[in-house]
Design an enzyme around this catalytic site. Structure first.
Site, mmCIF file in Angstrom:
data_model
loop_
_atom_site.group_PDB
_atom_site.id
_atom_site.type_symbol
_atom_site.label_atom_id
_atom_site.label_comp_id
_atom_site.label_asym_id
_atom_site.label_seq_id
_atom_site.Cartn_x
_atom_site.Cartn_y
_atom_site.Cartn_z
ATOM 1 C CG HIS A 120 5.855 -29.991 3.812
ATOM 2 N ND1 HIS A 120 6.381 -31.239 3.650
ATOM 3 C CD2 HIS A 120 6.559 -29.268 4.979
ATOM 4 C CE1 HIS A 120 7.437 -31.396 4.656
ATOM 5 N NE2 HIS A 120 7.371 -30.442 5.339
ATOM 6 C CD GLU A 149 -3.201 0.585 2.094
ATOM 7 O OE1 GLU A 149 -4.368 0.110 1.534
ATOM 8 O OE2 GLU A 149 -3.082 0.871 3.433
ATOM 9 C CE LYS A 205 -11.130 2.761 1.920
ATOM 10 N NZ LYS A 205 -10.638 3.651 3.048
#
Length: 470
Positions: A354, A323, A458
């Site tokens: 793994h 950000e 937004k």
């Protein structure tokens, strides 16, 4: 593009730096001693430490929003630091509330002791506190902390269905007090309290607190003004865990733990400003990241903690760096043509072996890696800790060793050994990466403290929500 796969250790005798309980080893970084010296000279030429000092002293460094960036003031022990008095007053209020709750002096509306706290917040209002709580919580905490972030009803149901509203305290954290997810979740929790008979300002004041920069937030939530703890325009969300955003941590972990956490970060601040460049941990991380990104064209950076307590630091770092550095324009509006920042990802190292280590070790790419372990265990299972750290140290070497040697595909690895994970060393560790990030912004020539693309998303969401609702 540089094709050298020379290890720094091949040309530089001392590749370890230590401070604040952390030891950084850069011997597996892919550059020569001369190239490293050139990076140190670049830091000097661009005044990297001086720019950090200007930030700490309160200069306007968030130029697009014409603001200071004073997250360091939230943890400063220097009475001359900017905003010291108001920060200290807020912190003392936080500590007083936490002690009252933890000692059973602050009770719920029905007279019952508080056993649980819900943190309602998203982004910087959740990731930092969540990472710290996961790292420092007791095995069986006396006060449990829960994080309600996304607007996903499943998450809300899983939290609320196992809690008793009469013994639960909620902290609603939103700097603007307009974050859609946070406000929607706050409404849901208010309904949950109401169904339990916790209604009206007097009763709700025993259970709901706000952390916000909006001065009339309590009026909007029908709460008394003393139930609001301030955050300020000069602190960005992703840098805010050190202030009132940490209120749930103070209640759940205790003021003493939180104070030690702040002290560790402050010690890293002091180290950053005073250490010689060759021994400066944040400076070193920033320069190597800049080299790996711009010269070696490494598009991603992988954080691999070998300690369960540091698992959630990966998500915190992802937000912090991506950000802050995910920009392609300079503050003056000109376009940056070189690479800026890396994609940050990772996971708990032992599990990741793994999962995606095959890709890291033998895939057709280049990745910079920070591999972290703790010298002392945080538990009584000595052999478990021995095996875990053996894995960490073995993988540090395996990840720079190719099955088929190639100058085209390779990794660059740094290791960080934490002497013992305590509130102090966790604070220092997180502050280390904060300073790395803001130094990188200087090197790239961008503003680390705004987030214009996030705000655009937004706005689009609000428009679409209105259409869908109609």
């Amino acid at each position: 593009m540089t094709e050298s796969i020379t290890f720094l250790s091949q040309t530089r005798p001392n590749c370890e730096l230590s401070a604040c309980g952390l030891t950084l080893n850069i011997s597996r970084q892919r550059l020569t001693c001369v190239q490293y010296e050139n990076l140190l000279q670049k830091a000097k030429d661009c005044g990297l430490i001086d720019k950090q000092r200007q930030m700490v002293d309160g200069d306007v460094v968030n130029v697009s929003e014409k603001r200071q960036a004073l997250h360091t003031s939230l943890r400063s022990e220097d009475i001359n630091s900017p905003h010291y008095e108001e920060v200290n007053q807020t912190r003392e209020r936080m500590y007083a509330l936490a002690r009252a709750v933890r000692e059973g002096q602050w009770l719920g509306a029905s007279g019952k002791k508080i056993t649980d706290v819900i943190n309602i917040g998203i982004g910087g209002s959740e990731m930092g506190p969540h990472a710290v709580y996961h790292a420092l919580r007791d095995v069986n905490p006396s006060i449990r902390l829960h994080f309600l972030s996304a607007v996903d009803g499943i998450l809300a149901d899983r939290i609320l269905s196992v809690l008793d509203p009469e013994t639960t305290l909620t902290v609603v954290s939103s700097k603007s007090f307009s974050t859609r997810e946070t406000m929607l979740n706050a409404e849901l929790v208010n309904e949950w309290y109401a169904k339990a008979g916790i209604v009206g300002k007097e009763k709700r004041a025993k259970h709901v607190f706000l952390v916000s920069a909006k001065e009339n937030a309590c009026e909007l939530m029908d709460l008394p003004e003393q139930n609001r703890f301030p955050i300020w325009s000069w602190v960005g969300g992703r840098f805010s865990v050190w202030g009132a955003i940490g209120l749930p941590l103070v209640i759940a972990l205790g003021p003493e733990v939180f104070s030690a956490f702040l002290h560790g970060a402050y010690e890293m601040d002091r180290h950053m400003l005073s250490a010689e460049p060759e021994q400066n941990l944040p400076l070193t991380l920033a320069l190597l990241s800049y080299w790996n990104s711009t010269e070696l064209q490494m598009q991603s950076h992988c954080l691999l903690p070998y300690d369960e307590r540091l698992r959630l630091v990966v998500a915190w770092l992802q937000q912090l760096e991506m950000e802050s550095l995910g920009k392609s324009e300079r503050p003056d509006g000109s376009v940056i043509t070189s690479r800026t920042g890396q994609a940050v990802w990772g996971g708990f190292g032992n599990e990741a072996q793994h999962s995606f280590y095959q890709w890291l070790r033998d895939g057709s790419g280049r990745t910079s890696i920070d591999l972290v372990w703790c010298e002392e265990a945080g538990h009584r299972h000595a052999h478990h800790h021995l095996v875990l750290n053996a894995n960490a140290q073995a993988q540090a070497q395996a990840l720079v060793t190719r099955q088929t040697p190639s100058a085209e595909f390779f990794n660059a690895v740094s290791t960080i050994c934490i002497k013992k994970l305590t509130p102090e060393t966790l604070g220092a560790f997180m502050a280390l990466y904060e300073h790395k990030t803001t130094m990188l912004a200087t090197l790239y020539g961008l503003n680390a403290f705004d987030q214009p693309a996030v705000e655009y998303g937004k706005r689009l969401c609000r428009e679409l929500e209105a259409k869908l609702a109609s």
